[in-house]
Design a protein around this motif. Structure first.
Motif, PDB file in Angstrom:
ATOM      1  N   LYS A 198      15.358   6.893 -14.973  1.00  0.00           N
ATOM      2  CA  LYS A 198      15.169   7.668 -13.873  1.00  0.00           C
ATOM      3  C   LYS A 198      16.267   7.492 -12.769  1.00  0.00           C
ATOM      4  N   TYR A 199      16.710   6.111 -12.770  1.00  0.00           N
ATOM      5  CA  TYR A 199      17.743   5.859 -11.664  1.00  0.00           C
ATOM      6  C   TYR A 199      19.012   6.699 -11.765  1.00  0.00           C
ATOM      7  N   ILE A 200      19.349   6.669 -13.161  1.00  0.00           N
ATOM      8  CA  ILE A 200      20.540   7.651 -13.160  1.00  0.00           C
ATOM      9  C   ILE A 200      20.246   8.978 -13.532  1.00  0.00           C
ATOM     10  N   GLY A 201      18.943   9.605 -14.181  1.00  0.00           N
ATOM     11  CA  GLY A 201      18.455  10.725 -14.536  1.00  0.00           C
ATOM     12  C   GLY A 201      18.428  11.576 -13.099  1.00  0.00           C
ATOM     13  N   ILE A 202      17.337  10.981 -12.167  1.00  0.00           N
ATOM     14  CA  ILE A 202      17.438  11.874 -11.153  1.00  0.00           C
ATOM     15  C   ILE A 202      18.497  12.360 -10.159  1.00  0.00           C
ATOM     16  N   PRO A 203      19.402  11.419 -10.073  1.00  0.00           N
ATOM     17  CA  PRO A 203      20.542  11.838  -9.234  1.00  0.00           C
ATOM     18  C   PRO A 203      21.547  12.813 -10.041  1.00  0.00           C
ATOM     19  N   LEU A 204      21.505  12.824 -11.285  1.00  0.00           N
ATOM     20  CA  LEU A 204      22.254  13.637 -12.207  1.00  0.00           C
ATOM     21  C   LEU A 204      21.261  14.742 -12.497  1.00  0.00           C
ATOM     22  N   SER A 205      20.150  14.805 -12.358  1.00  0.00           N
ATOM     23  CA  SER A 205      19.407  16.283 -12.470  1.00  0.00           C
ATOM     24  C   SER A 205      19.503  16.847 -11.101  1.00  0.00           C
ATOM     25  N   LEU A 206      19.512  16.064  -9.999  1.00  0.00           N
ATOM     26  CA  LEU A 206      19.903  16.815  -8.909  1.00  0.00           C
ATOM     27  C   LEU A 206      21.129  17.782  -8.656  1.00  0.00           C
ATOM     28  N   PHE A 207      22.011  16.993  -9.491  1.00  0.00           N
ATOM     29  CA  PHE A 207      23.581  17.882  -9.369  1.00  0.00           C
ATOM     30  C   PHE A 207      23.369  18.933 -10.282  1.00  0.00           C
ATOM     31  N   TYR A 208      22.492  18.830 -11.373  1.00  0.00           N
ATOM     32  CA  TYR A 208      22.592  20.090 -12.097  1.00  0.00           C
ATOM     33  C   TYR A 208      21.658  21.285 -11.480  1.00  0.00           C
ATOM     34  N   VAL A 209      20.722  20.778 -10.426  1.00  0.00           N
ATOM     35  CA  VAL A 209      20.199  21.490  -9.674  1.00  0.00           C
ATOM     36  C   VAL A 209      20.998  22.218  -8.829  1.00  0.00           C
TER      37      VAL A 209
END
Length: 379
Positions: free
Chosen positions: A78-89
């Motif tokens: 989640k620590y890398i996944g959430i910022p990366l997910s926000l980038f995809y959004v």
């Protein structure tokens, strides 16, 4: 309707993917820098995208029921996944705004020259907002109807050019006049990423398929069908307008269809192109928009229906404002879309990160298999 429990069938998925690939691409044109070989860049871009879609499908089957945002957090934490997910959004919302700008510029340039861009874009985003609020099942059923309409318009458009006797196949020659190098360059800076690489947005929709085992087959058919149609369209534009004119035209399909003249009676079939643009853009923006919304819903755990609607309305305002403010004119908008977006957004997010997730998933599978096999070896 709860969006999380909504489902679409394989034909609806095929219709959405087919229309998504056509979108604004069929009207704006792509790959025309290589003149008479532009149709080939479409086919090569399509072929190059097939391994990419295999990666998308493989990740979906490894993490069934999860969207791209869901399995990013599983794979990298989640620590890398959430910022990366926000980038995809942000990526999904930004591309939705870019497609909306394509739509607005064509209409204000050709048919609604006295209408402000924000009004044209605002009316379209209102319609799309309503569709997103209703959910993926409604978008899917709409996609079915639009697919049939576009099929009819396509047959009408191609038939009218044939009966007008304006097709000159010699305009498609000489083949490979400048060799393969400019074609390969165009493929990996344009047609590979736009429109085929944009199927990354469907990684957010595959969990809604009611027959997940048909996801790969459906996607493959949609890619092949849309690639064939786009390549045929580009070939027709070049054969009718000539390679130089088609390359210089802002909207080559519109200019092509304006040449139709059957017995001095059937003329001015511009409505076919405008209708194709409106319907295709509606689907394309809806998919990008819905993908971005699903990402936000997943990241921030939006469970209340009222909260989700507020989120959708906010995103609509963001997309509308961004579509108007992202460029001062259409020339600047296209220049950014062809030179900067593919390198700094499309390639990393469509190919780089999914490939990394694919490799990490394979490594985890090997490690897990070794952990299972090790006790058996010791015993």
């Amino acid at each position: 309707m709860e969006m999380e429990t909504a489902k679409i069938n394989p034909f609806q998925l095929f219709s959405l993917m087919f229309m998504f690939e056509l979108g604004s691409t069929i009207v704006v044109g792509v790959g025309l820098d290589v003149k008479q070989d532009a149709w080939l860049t479409i086919l090569l871009g399509m072929a190059s995208s097939l391994p990419l879609f295999f990666i998308y499908s493989y990740l979906f089957y490894q993490y069934p029921g999860h969207t791209l945002i869901g399995y990013i957090k599983i794979i990298v934490g989640k620590y890398i996944g959430i910022p990366l997910s926000l980038f995809y959004v942000g990526y999904f919302i930004y591309i939705a705004a870019r497609v909306l700008r394509d739509f607005g510029d064509l209409l204000t340039t050709t048919t609604l020259s006295e209408t402000p861009l924000i009004i044209v874009n605002g009316l379209m985003i209102l319609l799309i907002t309503y569709g997103v609020i209703l959910g993926i099942e409604v978008i899917g059923r709409t996609g079915e109807m639009i697919f049939l309409i576009i099929l009819l318009l396509g047959i009408l458009g191609i038939s009218s050019t044939v009966f007008s006797d304006i097709i000159k196949t010699e305009n498609l020659t000489p083949f490979l006049e400048n060799g393969l190098k400019p074609i390969i360059t165009t493929v990996y800076t344009q047609t590979y990423t736009f429109p085929f690489g944009e199927l990354i947005s469907f990684t957010m929709l595959l969990p809604f398929l009611n027959k997940p085992n048909l996801g790969w087959r459906t996607g493959l058919l949609a890619i092949l069908a849309s690639g064939g149609v786009l390549s045929l369209t580009i070939a027709l534009e070049i054969s009718i307008l000539g390679a130089n004119t088609a390359a210089q035209s802002q909207f080559p399909l519109l200019q092509t269809i304006s040449k139709v003249n059957i017995a001095n009676f059937i003329q001015r079939l511009d409505i076919i192109v405008v209708a194709t643009l409106i319907l295709g853009v509606f689907i394309k923006i809806s998919i990008f928009y819905y993908a971005g919304f699903l990402g936000i819903q997943d990241i921030f755990r939006l469970t209340r229906k009222k909260t989700r609607i507020y989120c959708i309305l906010f995103l609509s305002c963001v997309i509308l404002i961004a579509s108007v403010k992202m460029a001062d004119n259409f020339t600047e908008h296209i220049a950014v879309g062809l030179k900067w977006v593919p390198i700094y957004l499309h390639l990393p997010l469509q190919t780089g990160i999914p490939l990394l997730l694919f490799i990490l998933t394979l490594i985890k599978k090997v490690i897990r298999r070794n952990k299972i096999d090790t006790p058996e070896v010791q015993s």
